[in-house]
Write a protein that holds these residues in place. Sequence first.
Motif, mmCIF file in Angstrom:
data_model
loop_
_atom_site.group_PDB
_atom_site.id
_atom_site.type_symbol
_atom_site.label_atom_id
_atom_site.label_comp_id
_atom_site.label_asym_id
_atom_site.label_seq_id
_atom_site.Cartn_x
_atom_site.Cartn_y
_atom_site.Cartn_z
ATOM 1 N N ALA A 1 0.833 -1.206 0.000
ATOM 2 C CA ALA A 1 0.000 0.000 0.000
ATOM 3 C C ALA A 1 0.866 1.255 0.000
ATOM 4 N N SER A 2 1.927 1.229 0.803
ATOM 5 C CA SER A 2 2.850 2.360 0.852
ATOM 6 C C SER A 2 3.523 2.572 -0.500
ATOM 7 N N GLU A 3 3.922 1.475 -1.131
ATOM 8 C CA GLU A 3 4.559 1.554 -2.445
ATOM 9 C C GLU A 3 3.600 2.108 -3.489
ATOM 10 N N PHE A 4 2.349 1.673 -3.445
ATOM 11 C CA PHE A 4 1.354 2.192 -4.386
ATOM 12 C C PHE A 4 1.153 3.690 -4.182
ATOM 13 N N GLY A 5 1.076 4.110 -2.926
ATOM 14 C CA GLY A 5 0.935 5.539 -2.638
ATOM 15 C C GLY A 5 2.093 6.344 -3.187
ATOM 16 N N ASN A 6 3.301 5.819 -3.070
ATOM 17 C CA ASN A 6 4.485 6.508 -3.592
ATOM 18 C C ASN A 6 4.455 6.605 -5.115
#
Length: 205
Positions: free
Chosen positions: A33-38
């Motif tokens: 999820a963090s990677e997608f947000g980035n």
Amino acid sequence: MKKKHWLMSFRKYDTDEDRWGMDFLKGGRSELASEFGNIVKQYPSTEKLEIIKAVIESDNLPIEYAISGLYGWTQSGADLNLILPLFENVLEKDFSNQEVYITSLAGSLVNQDKTSLKVINYLVKTSLRFKNENAATFVADNANTSINGLYTTAINTLHGDAVNNLLRTRDNSFKKTIFDTVAYILENGPPEISSRNLLSLPLSQ
């Protein structure tokens, strides 16, 4: 990755792996999820909005992926009006473990010329949660931003953050709602949240 690849990954990593120590996020939902947000932050596009919409409309994909994507969008410099309808739909979901991000997103969306009643209602409701929330202080007091240490206490509560975001609203059609809410909190709220409102008021006028 394309839309179908992101959604396949979201389905595969729908939980966080049970690991100990600093590695507990590795390979799990939170890391993805963090990677997608980035990625959304770096490369905002119509396709990213379609991915976020697909997550919101799905009954079996964690809403955390949509929230991370929306948060990344707010950090990208892209048009925030494009995500307002998506955020309104998120507010109808169970986001109980993502409220810090939800409150931050709401703060970004009210800091526009036009916002929506749903966003304002969320911030008002959260602002009034001082009735059943306990404040926690964990940041050192600063003489320039503290009234006997009370501002520090307020800034570390969800309701305090919600009030601060409410005061950032630029859409004048909600002026009375905001005024009435802040007036109620100043009269009935705990000292720490009242002090934060008083410090914020001159900046928001």
